[in-house]
Structures are given as structure tokens and as C-alpha cells.
Design an enzyme around this catalytic site. Structure first.
Site, mmCIF file in Angstrom:
data_model
loop_
_atom_site.group_PDB
_atom_site.id
_atom_site.type_symbol
_atom_site.label_atom_id
_atom_site.label_comp_id
_atom_site.label_asym_id
_atom_site.label_seq_id
_atom_site.Cartn_x
_atom_site.Cartn_y
_atom_site.Cartn_z
ATOM 1 N N ASP A 72 0.860 -1.249 0.016
ATOM 2 C CA ASP A 72 -0.025 -0.101 -0.023
ATOM 3 C C ASP A 72 0.990 1.149 0.021
ATOM 4 O OD1 ASP A 72 -2.580 1.366 -0.049
ATOM 5 O OD2 ASP A 72 -2.642 1.178 1.776
ATOM 6 N N LYS A 74 2.327 4.928 -0.935
ATOM 7 C CA LYS A 74 1.623 5.975 -1.587
ATOM 8 C C LYS A 74 2.009 6.923 -0.801
ATOM 9 C CE LYS A 74 -2.793 5.063 0.267
ATOM 10 N NZ LYS A 74 -4.419 4.895 0.033
ATOM 11 N N ASN A 77 0.709 7.442 2.850
ATOM 12 C CA ASN A 77 1.194 6.502 3.769
ATOM 13 C C ASN A 77 2.542 6.785 4.383
ATOM 14 O OD1 ASN A 77 -1.429 5.174 4.177
ATOM 15 N ND2 ASN A 77 -0.928 3.508 2.805
ATOM 16 N N ASP A 90 0.778 2.877 8.299
ATOM 17 C CA ASP A 90 -0.503 1.974 7.914
ATOM 18 C C ASP A 90 -0.227 0.440 7.031
ATOM 19 O OD1 ASP A 90 -2.983 1.079 6.822
ATOM 20 O OD2 ASP A 90 -3.390 2.759 5.994
ATOM 21 N N THR A 109 -4.133 0.527 -3.564
ATOM 22 C CA THR A 109 -4.373 1.793 -4.206
ATOM 23 C C THR A 109 -4.414 1.696 -5.640
ATOM 24 O OG1 THR A 109 -3.863 3.232 -2.362
ATOM 25 C CG2 THR A 109 -4.485 4.246 -4.489
#
Length: 271
Positions: A72, A74, A77, A90, A109
Site C-alpha cells: 500500500d 503511496k 502512507n 498503515d 490503491t
């Protein structure tokens, strides 16, 4: 996350629960979200992007050595601590998959999802290297390379490959080269997943002259040093109105019994 002891991963110290909520006591990172800074500046130069990417590489080095895939990545985060070092947060999609194993859960995402996840072919640690290339592109331009009006259109654009994307001139030759090597369609061909491992990324020409030892020892001066006035200064975060959601019902299911004794919730966590 609670087991992680890495300078580039936000610490999770304890968890608590009451009949309505679960709480996580996290390391405070008062520099704010990297995404907020990127939004305000529109895009980063090579120097800032290189530093942020290097912090993520160190976090991945720690996780991947333990066969944990993050899934995840991005800007939302990534948090800055008070000194300006970037930390991964996260772990909702993180998973310990074991050496040489794959997993098939569709998650992540949309703009950052690797092709093998979309095609349900199973994925492993190499999916994180794909997302690292996407992160570099977004930090250097302000938006990810694969964007559609909805997730399905985004997935179709991803499946056309990174070579179908026109790179803006502001992305330097070697940054473009690294992004394309990270975002190879075949997971086995991605830089970081080859025989040289993460060392191949660290030795790439785009990182030439970068002080990896200084970064690891946190003696390197970060390119963005946030203004933090006190230990409770939250001014580097966006502020939102208090949630108006209805109070949830009591949870008496006992779903967490296997985690051991439930700690009483400190009163200050309710405020």
C-alpha cells in the site's frame, strides 16, 4: 507493525480496546503527511524525491528480509518525523507471505496496483518494487503515471505498461531509467527482485553519490525539515471537523480473545 524495529517504519507501541472502539498507540510523527507537502508544492525535485525514495527502500529492505510484502505504498502512507525523516505507516495490507511464496488477495490503491495483482496471477515482494517506481513518478510530477476516470479504466491503462506513458521533461534521464526498471511488466524482471536484490536499486546511477550509510544512521540532513514547535504541535497536519458518525453499538463478539487479555482503555484515549 508492532514487531517492526526499523527507523523508517512508524512504531506501534500498544493497542487498547473498549466495548466500542479499538485504539493504536503509534509513534508520533509531527512532520505531517508527505502527501500534504507534495500537494502544496505540486511536485518535488530530484533531491527531495531521492531522499524520500531512499527512506522507503530502507523500510522495504527491513520488511522484505522478513518476507513481508507491504502492498500500500503511496504519499498518504508516508509520514515525516520532526527531523524530516520519512517513515512508512498503515500496515492494513501488509502480509507475511513466507520465503518464495505468493499471495492472491486483490488489494492496494488503484493507481499503484501491479499488473499481476490485476490479472490475479498471484504476487509477492516484487509488487512493492512496482509501487516504488509509481511513487517516484508521482513525487517528481505530482500525479501517478496511470490515472483513469474510475478504477477499471486505471487498471486497463496499467496493463498497457509503463512504456506507453509519456514522461514529462522534468524527469531526468536516470530517474526515468530507474522508474522503468522498477515497473517492468514481468515481476521477475524488476530491479530489486533480481539476483542483486535491493542493492541493485541502491547502486543505480540515479542514486550515485547518495550517502546510504548516513541515511541509515540518520546523520544525513533531510531536504525538508518541518517546523515543529512542541511535542504536541499538530500544525503540519490538515485539520478536519469532528466526525458526526453515530456512536457504534457495543462489540461483545469476543473476536480478539486469541490476542490475550484485553487492556482497559485509558480515559485520555477517549478524548
Amino acid at each position: 507493525m508492532m514487531q517492526s524495529r526499523c527507523a523508517f517504519i512508524t512504531r506501534l507501541y500498544r493497542t487498547f480496546r473498549c466495548s466500542k472502539y479499538m485504539y493504536m498507540m503509534l509513534e508520533v510523527c509531527l512532520g505531517g503527511e508527505l502527501w500534504t507537502i507534495l500537494r502544496d508544492r505540486n511536485y518535488f525535485d530530484d533531491n527531495i524525491t531521492r531522499f524520500c525514495t531512499a527512506c522507503v527502500v530502507e523500510a522495504f529492505d527491513y520488511l522484505h528480509s522478513r518476507d513481508i510484502v507491504y502492498r500500500d505504498l503511496k504519499p498518504e502512507n508516508l509520514l515525516l518525523d520532526s527531523k524530516g525523516f520519512v517513515k512508512l505507516v498503515d500496515f492494513g495490507f501488509a502480509k507475511a507471505i513466507g520465503p518464495g511464496r505468493k499471495t492472491w488477495t486483490f488489494c492496494g490503491t488503484p493507481e499503484y496496483v501491479a499488473p499481476e495483482i490485476i490479472l490475479n496471477r498471484g504476487h509477492d515482494l516484487s509488487a512493492d518494487y512496482w509501487s516504488l517506481g509509481i511513487l517516484m513518478f508521482e513525487l517528481l510530477t505530482g500525479s501517478p503515471p496511470f490515472c483513469g476516470a474510475d478504477p477499471m479504466r486505471t487498471y486497463n491503462i496499467i496493463l498497457k505498461g509503463i512504456d506507453a506513458i509519456e514522461f514529462p521533461k522534468r524527469i531526468s534521464k536516470w530517474a526515468q531509467n530507474l522508474i522503468k526498471k522498477l515497473c517492468r511488466d514481468s515481476p521477475a524482471e524488476r530491479l530489486g527482485y533480481l539476483r542483486g536484490g535491493l542493492r541493485d536499486i541502491k547502486c543505480h546511477r540515479w542514486f550515485e553519490g547518495f550517502d546510504w550509510i548516513g541515511l541509515q544512521k540518520q546523520k544525513l540532513i533531510p531536504p525538508i525539515i518541518p517546523t515543529v514547535r512542541s511535542a504536541i504541535d499538530t500544525s503540519n497536519f490538515d485539520h478536519f471537523p469532528a466526525s458526526q458518525d453515530e456512536t457504534p453499538p457495543d462489540d461483545l463478539s469476543g473476536w480478539d480473545a486469541e490476542f490475550g487479555t484485553v487492556e482497559p482503555t485509558p480515559c485520555w484515549l477517549n478524548h
